[in-house]
Design an enzyme around this catalytic site. Structure first.
Site, PDB file in Angstrom:
ATOM      1  CG  ASP A   1      15.055  28.625  16.668  1.00 58.10           C
ATOM      2  OD1 ASP A   1      13.921  29.024  16.398  1.00 58.10           O
ATOM      3  OD2 ASP A   1      15.893  29.312  17.301  1.00 58.10           O
TER       4      ASP A   1
ATOM      5  CG  ASN B   1      18.025  40.999  14.533  1.00 60.62           C
ATOM      6  OD1 ASN B   1      18.518  41.182  13.442  1.00 60.62           O
ATOM      7  ND2 ASN B   1      16.935  40.285  14.715  1.00 60.62           N
TER       8      ASN B   1
ATOM      9  CD  GLU C   1      14.552  32.778  15.603  1.00 64.90           C
ATOM     10  OE1 GLU C   1      13.346  32.581  15.322  1.00 64.90           O
ATOM     11  OE2 GLU C   1      15.138  32.249  16.561  1.00 64.90           O
TER      12      GLU C   1
ATOM     13  CG  ASP D   1      16.627  41.464   7.314  1.00 65.36           C
ATOM     14  OD1 ASP D   1      16.142  40.780   8.241  1.00 65.36           O
ATOM     15  OD2 ASP D   1      16.080  42.477   6.845  1.00 65.36           O
TER      16      ASP D   1
HETATM   17  N1  LIG Z   1      16.821  40.567  11.152  1.00 70.14           N
HETATM   18  C1  LIG Z   1      15.714  39.817  11.290  1.00 70.14           C
HETATM   19  N2  LIG Z   1      15.377  39.389  12.511  1.00 70.14           N
HETATM   20  C2  LIG Z   1      14.281  38.617  12.663  1.00 70.14           C
HETATM   21  C3  LIG Z   1      13.479  38.291  11.567  1.00 70.14           C
HETATM   22  N3  LIG Z   1      12.457  37.531  12.029  1.00 70.14           N
HETATM   23  C4  LIG Z   1      12.632  37.388  13.367  1.00 70.14           C
HETATM   24  N4  LIG Z   1      13.742  38.033  13.759  1.00 70.14           N
HETATM   25  C5  LIG Z   1      14.309  38.189  15.088  1.00 70.14           C
HETATM   26  O1  LIG Z   1      14.746  36.942  15.588  1.00 70.14           O
HETATM   27  C6  LIG Z   1      14.908  37.083  16.999  1.00 70.14           C
HETATM   28  C7  LIG Z   1      14.517  35.825  17.679  1.00 70.14           C
HETATM   29  O2  LIG Z   1      14.811  35.972  19.018  1.00 70.14           O
HETATM   30  P1  LIG Z   1      14.499  34.871  20.094  1.00 70.14           P
HETATM   31  O3  LIG Z   1      13.164  34.281  19.847  1.00 70.14           O
HETATM   32  O4  LIG Z   1      14.752  35.454  21.421  1.00 70.14           O
HETATM   33  O5  LIG Z   1      15.514  33.710  19.794  1.00 70.14           O
HETATM   34  P2  LIG Z   1      17.113  33.672  19.819  1.00 70.14           P
HETATM   35  O6  LIG Z   1      17.735  34.977  20.164  1.00 70.14           O
HETATM   36  O7  LIG Z   1      17.541  33.058  18.530  1.00 70.14           O
HETATM   37  O8  LIG Z   1      17.383  32.695  21.000  1.00 70.14           O
HETATM   38  P3  LIG Z   1      17.240  31.114  21.027  1.00 70.14           P
HETATM   39  O9  LIG Z   1      16.363  30.697  19.890  1.00 70.14           O
HETATM   40  O10 LIG Z   1      16.612  30.817  22.332  1.00 70.14           O
HETATM   41  O11 LIG Z   1      18.611  30.564  20.892  1.00 70.14           O
HETATM   42  C8  LIG Z   1      14.053  38.288  17.410  1.00 70.14           C
HETATM   43  O12 LIG Z   1      14.908  39.333  17.762  1.00 70.14           O
HETATM   44  C9  LIG Z   1      13.286  38.655  16.117  1.00 70.14           C
HETATM   45  O13 LIG Z   1      13.052  40.039  15.998  1.00 70.14           O
HETATM   46  C10 LIG Z   1      13.835  38.793  10.276  1.00 70.14           C
HETATM   47  O14 LIG Z   1      13.201  38.566   9.254  1.00 70.14           O
HETATM   48  N5  LIG Z   1      14.964  39.557  10.198  1.00 70.14           N
END
Ligand SMILES: Nc1nc2c(ncn2[C@@H]2O[C@H](COP(=O)(O)OP(=O)(O)OP(=O)(O)O)[C@@H](O)[C@H]2O)c(=O)[nH]1
Length: 314
Positions: free
Chosen positions: A185, A193, A228, A202
């Site tokens: 992860d 983002n 992610e 992306d």
């Molecule tokens: N650009 C993009 N963002 C995505 C996609 N799928 C998920 N996300 C974003 O991934 C982010 C995941 O955020 P969180 O679950 O808070 O996790 P994190 O910020 O990585 O924090 P930790 O995992 O706790 O380290 C969210 O903002 C989702 O919108 C995608 O296909 N493209």
């Protein structure tokens, strides 16, 4: 860490929570969109593929019906022609009249020529039908491929994971082989983002999957498991090998930051690893990797943790 979930019920709960957090109405459209996002399913591709599969089944039915009609018609015609020839031969045996004999012989030749032409025509049309069926088989394979691919990164998506995992687990049972999984992860991905925009997020996901694929062996399978979050299936690999690979991947991440407008975007990941135990199924294996990933996140991120050994149910 967007997707921490395995069961549809968990995903559904998370989807509803997301809707509530964003103040969105839980309409079927909104619910489906978030459910698919969390589950790592690309809705557009899925719907398109499902629709074209329905069309394909209808086409196959049509072609098979045509083939049945062609062969059925052919059998009837041959039977009729056969009856004609039999009757002409019978008459031939019972006549001494030369002109009548000539007429009967001509009739037999005519019927035999008709029979030949009919078989030729049916042969051509059956060949065409076979070509259509082959084309449909290829279309079906392409549509299945699209259904199992993540459109952004081109990696496998969760759709095909169950089948792959079951196959690998079965193989391990049969040949006493090894199998490990890694759940990865990306750390603080939301910040990327938020800071640079979704399109840069992306770009990072594409970059991450490309550099990960470059590190993996031919038999390893990279799956986009959630937003992610990635899962790597590692056949013929024990926990020691999986740790080694992930450490290498960490180095590769460190040495290959994404460049955006001349600036480095550093990316790190947390990972949970687990090796399949003799009495374990694929679902339980992923669950242990998932728990290890949780521990890695809680340990401060940018950490790789191996799950403790599986304890058999009593
Ligand atoms: N650009 C993009 N963002 C995505 C996609 N799928 C998920 N996300 C974003 O991934 C982010 C995941 O955020 P969180 O679950 O808070 O996790 P994190 O910020 O990585 O924090 P930790 O995992 O706790 O380290 C969210 O903002 C989702 O919108 C995608 O296909 N493209």
């Amino acid at each position: 860490m967007a997707s921490r979930l395995n069961s549809p019920a968990d995903i559904a709960r998370m989807a509803l929570k997301r809707l509530a957090e964003l103040g969105l109405a839980p309409t079927p459209q909104n619910y489906t969109k978030f459910y698919n996002e969390i589950a790592g399913i690309a809705p557009a591709v899925k719907e398109e593929a499902e629709q074209s599969n329905v069309q394909l089944v209808a086409n196959v039915q049509h072609v098979v019906q045509e083939a049945a009609d062609t062969t059925g018609g052919l059998a009837d015609l041959i039977r009729d022609h056969n009856d004609d020839i039999k009757s002409s031969i019978h008459s031939l045996q019972n006549t001494q009249d030369t002109p009548e004999m000539m007429r009967l012989l001509q009739a037999i030749v005519h019927t035999a020529t008709n029979m030949h032409d009919t078989v030729e025509d049916s042969h051509d049309s059956l060949r065409e039908l076979t070509a259509s069926l082959n084309q449909m088989r290829d279309d079906l394979a392409a549509s299945r491929h699209a259904l199992e691919r993540d459109p952004l990164t081109g990696t496998q998506n969760r759709q095909g994971l169950d089948m792959l995992l079951n196959r690998e687990v079965q193989r391990c049972r049969t040949y006493q082989a090894k199998l490990s999984v890694a759940l990865i992860d990306l750390d603080f991905f939301k910040q990327i983002n938020d800071r640079f925009g979704h399109h840069v997020g992306d770009k990072v996901l594409i970059h991450v999957s490309n550099i990960t694929k470059a590190v993996l062996r031919g038999n390893d399978v990279l799956v986009r498991y959630g937003g992610e979050e990635f899962l790597i299936l590692l056949p013929e690999t024990d926990l020691h090998g999986a740790k080694y690979l992930l450490e290498r991947l960490r180095l590769v991440f460190r040495n290959n930051a994404v460049m955006h407008e001349g600036k480095r975007i550093d990316i790190s990941f947390s990972a949970g690893l687990a090796q399949l135990a003799a009495d374990e199924n694929g679902h339980a294996l992923i669950l242990r990797a998932d728990q290890a990933l949780y521990a890695a996140k809680n340990a401060g991120r940018n950490t790789i943790i191996a799950a403790p050994e599986h304890v058999a149910d009593r």
